[in-house]
Design a protein around this motif. Structure first.
Motif, PDB file in Angstrom:
ATOM      1  N   LEU A 183       2.931   7.373  -2.746  1.00 21.46           N
ATOM      2  CA  LEU A 183       2.372   6.147  -3.339  1.00 21.46           C
ATOM      3  C   LEU A 183       1.975   5.175  -2.229  1.00 21.46           C
ATOM      4  O   LEU A 183       0.912   4.550  -2.297  1.00 21.46           O
ATOM      5  N   THR A 184       2.807   5.085  -1.198  1.00 23.69           N
ATOM      6  CA  THR A 184       2.481   4.219  -0.052  1.00 23.69           C
ATOM      7  C   THR A 184       1.213   4.701   0.643  1.00 23.69           C
ATOM      8  O   THR A 184       0.370   3.892   1.052  1.00 23.69           O
ATOM      9  N   ASP A 185       1.080   6.004   0.785  1.00 24.18           N
ATOM     10  CA  ASP A 185      -0.086   6.551   1.496  1.00 24.18           C
ATOM     11  C   ASP A 185      -1.383   6.212   0.746  1.00 24.18           C
ATOM     12  O   ASP A 185      -2.367   5.791   1.347  1.00 24.18           O
ATOM     13  N   LEU A 186      -1.359   6.395  -0.569  1.00 19.11           N
ATOM     14  CA  LEU A 186      -2.580   6.087  -1.326  1.00 19.11           C
ATOM     15  C   LEU A 186      -2.826   4.580  -1.341  1.00 19.11           C
ATOM     16  O   LEU A 186      -3.971   4.136  -1.263  1.00 19.11           O
ATOM     17  N   TYR A 187      -1.754   3.794  -1.417  1.00 18.12           N
ATOM     18  CA  TYR A 187      -1.925   2.334  -1.351  1.00 18.12           C
ATOM     19  C   TYR A 187      -2.578   1.946  -0.021  1.00 18.12           C
ATOM     20  O   TYR A 187      -3.501   1.114   0.013  1.00 18.12           O
ATOM     21  N   THR A 188      -2.124   2.550   1.063  1.00 20.85           N
ATOM     22  CA  THR A 188      -2.659   2.226   2.398  1.00 20.85           C
ATOM     23  C   THR A 188      -4.143   2.585   2.468  1.00 20.85           C
ATOM     24  O   THR A 188      -4.958   1.814   3.006  1.00 20.85           O
ATOM     25  N   LEU A 189      -4.499   3.711   1.897  1.00 18.66           N
ATOM     26  CA  LEU A 189      -5.925   4.116   1.905  1.00 18.66           C
ATOM     27  C   LEU A 189      -6.762   3.192   1.024  1.00 18.66           C
ATOM     28  O   LEU A 189      -7.887   2.840   1.381  1.00 18.66           O
ATOM     29  N   HIS A 190      -6.181   2.787  -0.110  1.00 17.11           N
ATOM     30  CA  HIS A 190      -6.883   1.855  -1.005  1.00 17.11           C
ATOM     31  C   HIS A 190      -7.115   0.536  -0.261  1.00 17.11           C
ATOM     32  O   HIS A 190      -8.206  -0.037  -0.292  1.00 17.11           O
TER      33      HIS A 190
END
Ligand code: CP
Ligand code: NVA
Length: 295
Positions: free
Chosen positions: A132-139
């Motif tokens: 979830l953190t990884d996708l948040y960071t990409l977003h």
């Protein structure tokens, strides 16, 4: 969402809400500084950690609550106390439980016996807070498009595949032969844009993010030499980064082993967002805890 054990526990809309809440909490931390007033998170660890421990414990402090570091080896669990009993005992004292365990079945058992929310801080099978953190960071970086994971098809890759499937992100997983993701996890995302290959260059073609993880996971130390040999050709170096999109970012859940899964040039270079990812663990987990405990 009652617990966060598996990305299956969270719907796409809830992930979007979580990202909005993370944005708010990151921008205005003072507005959330007492939402965990008088509340306690117990953090059970059967494996080592740097980020998971620090980000959850600091996150609880920033929310006005308290985090207890609870090491399995120094508890009665190491002398045979059943995890089902420990879960019920913890539920009498704590407002939430975070656990890092080896066996995913044990995590499920912990959650089944808990009356308070349980958050998975990594098992051999899954690492949902990381994904979830990884996708948040990409977003946040406007790169939530195509992720190429190059490495072992285990916990980090599994949760990344599942989270990508929920968020309609193109996810490519490149592993050596025999280290492909678990078949059941592949089956779960079979309708999504998730592909598995043994060719890192095929995976990174057109990617907006190239992702690396350790070659030797926690608990696999005895297999170190064999695994390093099998990963020959899977190091993320500048050549591989250059085969991705020009503006691709480099990601790593950390800890990073420069010279093994990634070169120092890439890990510490201008495309790297590894420390933003590490920081975002705390922001996303604060939003997860606030959602699970208070909503
Ligand atoms: N990425 C991650 O979970 O880091 P730690 O093992 O240090 O907690
Ligand atoms: N695959 C790694 C992830 C570390 C955060 C491990 O399980 O050790």
């Amino acid at each position: 969402m009652q617990h966060l054990i598996d990305i299956n526990d969270i719907e796409t809309e809830e992930i979007e809400q979580l990202f909005e809440l993370t944005d708010e909490m990151k921008e205005n931390p003072d507005e959330f500084s007492s939402v965990m007033d008088n509340k306690t998170l117990v953090m059970l660890f059967a494996k080592p950690s740097t980020r998971t421990r620090l980000s959850f414990e600091t996150g609880m402090t920033q929310l006005g609550g308290h985090g207890i570091f609870f090491e399995m080896g120094s508890s009665q669990l190491s002398r045979g106390e059943p995890i089902s009993d420990v879960s019920q005992v913890m539920s009498r004292y704590e407002d939430a439980i975070m656990a890092r365990l080896f066996d995913h079945e044990e995590m499920i058992e912990l959650a089944e016996h808990a009356d308070v929310p349980v958050v998975n801080g990594l098992t051999d099978l899954l690492h949902p807070c990381q994904a979830l953190t990884d996708l948040y960071t990409l977003h946040e970086k406007d790169r939530l498009d195509t992720i190429a994971f190059v490495g072992d098809g285990n916990n980090v890759a599994h949760s990344l595949m599942q989270a990508s499937a929920k968020m309609d992100v193109d996810c490519r997983i490149a592993t050596p032969e025999g280290m492909e993701p678990d078949e059941e996890i592949q089956e779960r995302v079979s309708d999504a844009d998730v592909t598995v290959t043994n060719d890192p260059y095929e995976a990174v073609d057109g990617a907006t993010a190239v992702y690396s993880d350790v070659f030797v996971s926690m608990g696999e130390e005895d297999e170190r030499e064999e695994k390093l040999a099998e990963f020959d050709g899977f190091q993320v170096d500048q050549d591989l980064m250059d085969a991705a999109r020009d503006d691709a970012v480099f990601m790593h859940c950390l800890p990073a082993h420069r010279g093994e899964e990634v070169t120092a040039e890439v890990a510490d270079g201008p495309q790297s967002v590894i420390f933003d990812q590490a920081e975002n663990r705390m922001h996303v987990q604060k939003a997860i805890l606030h959602t699970l405990v208070n909503e």
